[in-house]
Design an enzyme around this catalytic site. Structure first.
Site, PDB file in Angstrom:
ATOM      1  N   SER A 153     -11.490  -3.814  -8.151  1.00 56.83           N
ATOM      2  CA  SER A 153     -11.409  -2.436  -7.640  1.00 56.83           C
ATOM      3  C   SER A 153     -11.859  -1.428  -8.684  1.00 56.83           C
ATOM      4  O   SER A 153     -13.009  -0.993  -8.681  1.00 56.83           O
ATOM      5  CB  SER A 153     -10.000  -2.141  -7.147  1.00 56.83           C
ATOM      6  OG  SER A 153      -9.055  -2.255  -8.197  1.00 56.83           O
ATOM      7  N   GLU A 166     -17.689   0.297 -19.090  1.00 56.62           N
ATOM      8  CA  GLU A 166     -18.766  -0.624 -18.703  1.00 56.62           C
ATOM      9  C   GLU A 166     -20.068  -0.181 -19.357  1.00 56.62           C
ATOM     10  O   GLU A 166     -20.298   1.028 -19.505  1.00 56.62           O
ATOM     11  CB  GLU A 166     -18.915  -0.640 -17.174  1.00 56.62           C
ATOM     12  CG  GLU A 166     -17.666  -1.196 -16.492  1.00 56.62           C
ATOM     13  CD  GLU A 166     -17.785  -1.282 -14.973  1.00 56.62           C
ATOM     14  OE1 GLU A 166     -18.830  -0.871 -14.419  1.00 56.62           O
ATOM     15  OE2 GLU A 166     -16.831  -1.768 -14.346  1.00 56.62           O
ATOM     16  N   ASP A 178     -14.041  -7.992 -12.275  1.00 53.83           N
ATOM     17  CA  ASP A 178     -15.402  -7.521 -11.984  1.00 53.83           C
ATOM     18  C   ASP A 178     -15.633  -6.103 -12.484  1.00 53.83           C
ATOM     19  O   ASP A 178     -16.771  -5.657 -12.576  1.00 53.83           O
ATOM     20  CB  ASP A 178     -15.606  -7.570 -10.457  1.00 53.83           C
ATOM     21  CG  ASP A 178     -17.031  -7.244 -10.033  1.00 53.83           C
ATOM     22  OD1 ASP A 178     -17.964  -7.808 -10.644  1.00 53.83           O
ATOM     23  OD2 ASP A 178     -17.217  -6.430  -9.101  1.00 53.83           O
ATOM     24  N   ASP A 186       0.873  -1.188   0.000  1.00 58.52           N
ATOM     25  CA  ASP A 186       0.000   0.000   0.000  1.00 58.52           C
ATOM     26  C   ASP A 186       0.904   1.230   0.000  1.00 58.52           C
ATOM     27  O   ASP A 186       1.963   1.231   0.634  1.00 58.52           O
ATOM     28  CB  ASP A 186      -0.902  -0.002   1.248  1.00 58.52           C
ATOM     29  CG  ASP A 186      -2.091   0.941   1.091  1.00 58.52           C
ATOM     30  OD1 ASP A 186      -3.237   0.460   1.044  1.00 58.52           O
ATOM     31  OD2 ASP A 186      -1.874   2.185   0.993  1.00 58.52           O
ATOM     32  N   HIS A 193     -19.559  -6.054 -12.545  1.00 57.14           N
ATOM     33  CA  HIS A 193     -19.407  -5.072 -11.449  1.00 57.14           C
ATOM     34  C   HIS A 193     -20.402  -5.359 -10.307  1.00 57.14           C
ATOM     35  O   HIS A 193     -21.156  -4.472  -9.879  1.00 57.14           O
ATOM     36  CB  HIS A 193     -19.600  -3.640 -11.976  1.00 57.14           C
ATOM     37  CG  HIS A 193     -18.900  -2.611 -11.122  1.00 57.14           C
ATOM     38  ND1 HIS A 193     -18.316  -1.489 -11.629  1.00 57.14           N
ATOM     39  CD2 HIS A 193     -18.703  -2.556  -9.776  1.00 57.14           C
ATOM     40  CE1 HIS A 193     -17.790  -0.777 -10.659  1.00 57.14           C
ATOM     41  NE2 HIS A 193     -18.013  -1.410  -9.512  1.00 57.14           N
TER      42      HIS A 193
HETATM   43  N1  LIG Z   1     -16.423  -4.343  -7.415  1.00 56.62           N
HETATM   44  C1  LIG Z   1     -17.261  -3.662  -6.673  1.00 56.62           C
HETATM   45  O1  LIG Z   1     -18.472  -3.793  -6.784  1.00 56.62           O
HETATM   46  C2  LIG Z   1     -16.720  -2.728  -5.647  1.00 56.62           C
HETATM   47  C3  LIG Z   1     -17.448  -2.481  -4.476  1.00 56.62           C
HETATM   48  C4  LIG Z   1     -16.904  -1.642  -3.508  1.00 56.62           C
HETATM   49  C5  LIG Z   1     -15.677  -1.045  -3.727  1.00 56.62           C
HETATM   50  N2  LIG Z   1     -15.012  -1.262  -4.893  1.00 56.62           N
HETATM   51  C6  LIG Z   1     -13.706  -0.639  -5.145  1.00 56.62           C
HETATM   52  O2  LIG Z   1     -12.712  -1.313  -4.383  1.00 56.62           O
HETATM   53  C7  LIG Z   1     -11.609  -0.443  -4.166  1.00 56.62           C
HETATM   54  C8  LIG Z   1     -11.158  -0.520  -2.734  1.00 56.62           C
HETATM   55  O3  LIG Z   1     -12.209  -0.087  -1.889  1.00 56.62           O
HETATM   56  P1  LIG Z   1     -11.900   0.257  -0.346  1.00 56.62           P
HETATM   57  O4  LIG Z   1     -13.186   0.612   0.285  1.00 56.62           O
HETATM   58  O5  LIG Z   1     -11.047  -0.797   0.243  1.00 56.62           O
HETATM   59  O6  LIG Z   1     -11.028   1.584  -0.552  1.00 56.62           O
HETATM   60  P2  LIG Z   1     -10.037   2.241   0.489  1.00 56.62           P
HETATM   61  O7  LIG Z   1      -9.933   3.667   0.104  1.00 56.62           O
HETATM   62  O8  LIG Z   1     -10.427   1.902   1.876  1.00 56.62           O
HETATM   63  O9  LIG Z   1      -8.642   1.494   0.187  1.00 56.62           O
HETATM   64  C9  LIG Z   1      -7.869   1.723  -0.932  1.00 56.62           C
HETATM   65  C10 LIG Z   1      -6.430   1.489  -0.526  1.00 56.62           C
HETATM   66  O10 LIG Z   1      -5.624   1.488  -1.696  1.00 56.62           O
HETATM   67  C11 LIG Z   1      -4.418   2.175  -1.390  1.00 56.62           C
HETATM   68  N3  LIG Z   1      -3.821   2.609  -2.645  1.00 56.62           N
HETATM   69  C12 LIG Z   1      -4.265   3.559  -3.490  1.00 56.62           C
HETATM   70  N4  LIG Z   1      -3.490   3.612  -4.578  1.00 56.62           N
HETATM   71  C13 LIG Z   1      -2.539   2.663  -4.426  1.00 56.62           C
HETATM   72  C14 LIG Z   1      -1.466   2.227  -5.229  1.00 56.62           C
HETATM   73  N5  LIG Z   1      -1.204   2.778  -6.411  1.00 56.62           N
HETATM   74  N6  LIG Z   1      -0.689   1.227  -4.748  1.00 56.62           N
HETATM   75  C15 LIG Z   1      -0.951   0.660  -3.547  1.00 56.62           C
HETATM   76  N7  LIG Z   1      -1.945   1.038  -2.739  1.00 56.62           N
HETATM   77  C16 LIG Z   1      -2.749   2.019  -3.184  1.00 56.62           C
HETATM   78  C17 LIG Z   1      -4.847   3.314  -0.475  1.00 56.62           C
HETATM   79  O11 LIG Z   1      -3.778   3.826   0.257  1.00 56.62           O
HETATM   80  C18 LIG Z   1      -5.881   2.587   0.386  1.00 56.62           C
HETATM   81  O12 LIG Z   1      -5.291   1.986   1.511  1.00 56.62           O
HETATM   82  C19 LIG Z   1     -12.091   0.949  -4.590  1.00 56.62           C
HETATM   83  O13 LIG Z   1     -11.554   1.256  -5.848  1.00 56.62           O
HETATM   84  C20 LIG Z   1     -13.587   0.790  -4.680  1.00 56.62           C
HETATM   85  O14 LIG Z   1     -14.163   1.674  -5.607  1.00 56.62           O
HETATM   86  C21 LIG Z   1     -15.486  -2.105  -5.840  1.00 56.62           C
END
Ligand SMILES: NC(=O)c1ccc[n+]([C@@H]2O[C@H](COP(=O)([O-])OP(=O)(O)OC[C@H]3O[C@@H](n4cnc5c(N)ncnc54)[C@H](O)[C@@H]3O)[C@@H](O)[C@H]2O)c1
Length: 412
Positions: free
Chosen positions: A244, A274, A269, A186, A297
């Site tokens: 993500s 999309e 996903d 991270d 998604h």
């Molecule tokens: N597929 C789905 O339906 C779905 C549902 C919910 C969330 N999501 C996505 O999942 C992802 C994560 O969600 P979350 O709630 O855990 O977010 P979050 O903000 O809690 O966590 C994201 C983490 O990624 C880290 N990060 C950012 N850029 C980085 C990089 N280049 N290298 C390493 N670490 C990096 C950040 O420091 C943070 O700790 C988001 O993009 C969110 O949109 C997808």
């Protein structure tokens, strides 16, 4: 008062508060708000701009999901609106700058579906390791292929999590319970949970992981984060997941590495582009490949997540309307002054300018109103003050510039 912006004024009792919930928001949300005495109207579908303007007249709290757009024009036509609840994760459908200018608070549910995403990731890791998708497709095509070749247990394998936020860290805990060794990378300094080990570089993680899973956020710098170079650094025959952001992965490069067999399987996903509507054609480089699980998604889409979102956002709206609480608001300064039924609470949304607190306290002093607790917070152009005054002070402040028919009043 010094604030000149058209911030909403509320002198309402809970029973006067009108709520409009659109887009089939989970019934738990409406039930919760009705239980608190609010007047709640629900509608199934989304509304276009003109219909929304008509429907929103006299509404104090609006609940939407992702398909109703709250534009500047809608906001300008909604003088009674105090807050918007986005009963979903994203808030792109709301003109946040306009809500902030107008002092309308916005709430969403950023964490309600994290468990759903984690469970799908776990299911996919096992499915890919056992080649379930491929075997099921064979069976549907009439092929009986009883073989252990290429099928593995996940126990003892190394899971590399990129992005150790809400989802990544929860996945870490559950993956360890299944016997996986967890490493993560991270860009922020994150606390390692359980026995998970932090990697100081992405390269280090890619070199040791049997399964690589992406859980980064959507910041602009993450576009193209994972491409040919990163995939080349993965272990031969490793697995890849992205639940993500679609823009983070180069899908053409992923196809190349899946076809060469360097990556043995993938679950995706989210996609760079999309389909906008249900039933629209889905186009991707990843269609038609073996041992690739494609889902539309739906990582966070479960009935449990919808129920949690319904309850969570409804409770935020209630807390704001009744006590002025702004915890986890998308656009308002955060204040969590514990509410105390023995006191009167005055809430002021104002333009962030010098001297507001001095003006409030001067006026309260002039009227001999004793302040029992007070909290000020600012965020960009907006300021927010909660002031609790003693019960016996209320008659002196009501009826003047600062009216307080109940614990919560917004004064402009
Ligand atoms: N597929 C789905 O339906 C779905 C549902 C919910 C969330 N999501 C996505 O999942 C992802 C994560 O969600 P979350 O709630 O855990 O977010 P979050 O903000 O809690 O966590 C994201 C983490 O990624 C880290 N990060 C950012 N850029 C980085 C990089 N280049 N290298 C390493 N670490 C990096 C950040 O420091 C943070 O700790 C988001 O993009 C969110 O949109 C997808």
């Amino acid at each position: 008062m010094t604030n000149t912006a058209p911030y909403p004024t509320s002198l309402l009792n809970d029973g006067d508060i009108r709520v409009l919930l659109l887009e089939n928001i989970h019934t738990d949300g409406a039930d919760f708000l009705r239980g608190k005495g609010f007047q709640v109207e629900t509608r199934d579908g989304a509304l276009g701009e003109d219909d929304l303007i008509e429907a929103i007249q006299g509404v104090h709290l609006l609940g939407i999901r992702s398909t109703t757009y709250v534009t500047e024009k809608v906001l300008a036509a909604a003088p009674d609106l105090l807050a918007i609840g986005a009963f979903c994760i994203g808030t792109n459908q709301i003109d946040l700058a306009a809500t902030t200018r107008q002092g309308v608070a916005v709430f969403n549910a950023p964490y309600s579906n994290t468990r759903s995403v984690v469970e799908l990731a776990i299911a996919e890791i096992i499915s890919l390791a056992r080649r379930l998708h491929e075997k099921s497709t064979d069976m549907h095509n009439g092929v009986w292929n009883k073989s252990a070749a290429g099928s593995h247990e996940v126990r003892g394998r190394t899971l590399g999590i990129i992005g150790y936020g809400n989802i990544g860290s929860q996945l870490s805990v559950i993956a360890e319970a299944l016997g996986l060794s967890v490493v993560f990378y991270d860009i922020d300094d994150k606390l390692a949970l359980g026995n998970a080990k932090r990697c100081s570089t992405l390269e280090e993680l890619l070199a040791i992981s049997d399964v690589v899973t992406l859980h980064v956020d959507g910041r602009p710098g993450n576009a193209g984060l994972f491409g040919d170079e990163e995939m080349s650094q993965m272990k031969p025959r490793s697995l890849f997941l992205n639940l993500s952001r679609g823009i983070a992965v180069d899908t053409a490069a992923l196809r190349k590495h899946l076809e060469s067999g360097h990556i043995a399987g993938a679950a995706v996903d989210v996609f760079p582009v999309e389909p906008k509507r249900q039933g629209d054609q889905f186009e991707s480089d990843l269609r038609g490949l073996k041992n690739v699980i494609l889902t539309p998604h739906v990582g966070g889409s479960t009935e449990e997540a919808q129920q949690d979102i319904g309850r969570f956002v409804a409770s935020k709206l209630r807390s704001y309307a009744s006590y002025g609480g702004t915890s986890l608001s998308v656009n308002m300064p955060e204040i969590n002054l514990p509410s105390d039924a023995s006191k009167h609470r005055l809430a002021l949304v104002h333009r962030n300018a010098p001297g507001v607190l001095a003006t409030i306290n001067g006026l309260l002093g002039e009227h001999d109103v004793n302040i029992e607790a007070q909290s000020l917070s600012t965020r960009g152009e907006i300021g927010y003050v909660l002031t609790d005054v003693a019960d016996d002070s209320a008659p002196r402040c009501c009826g003047s510039w600062l009216r307080c028919p109940r614990r919560c009043a917004f004064v402009s």
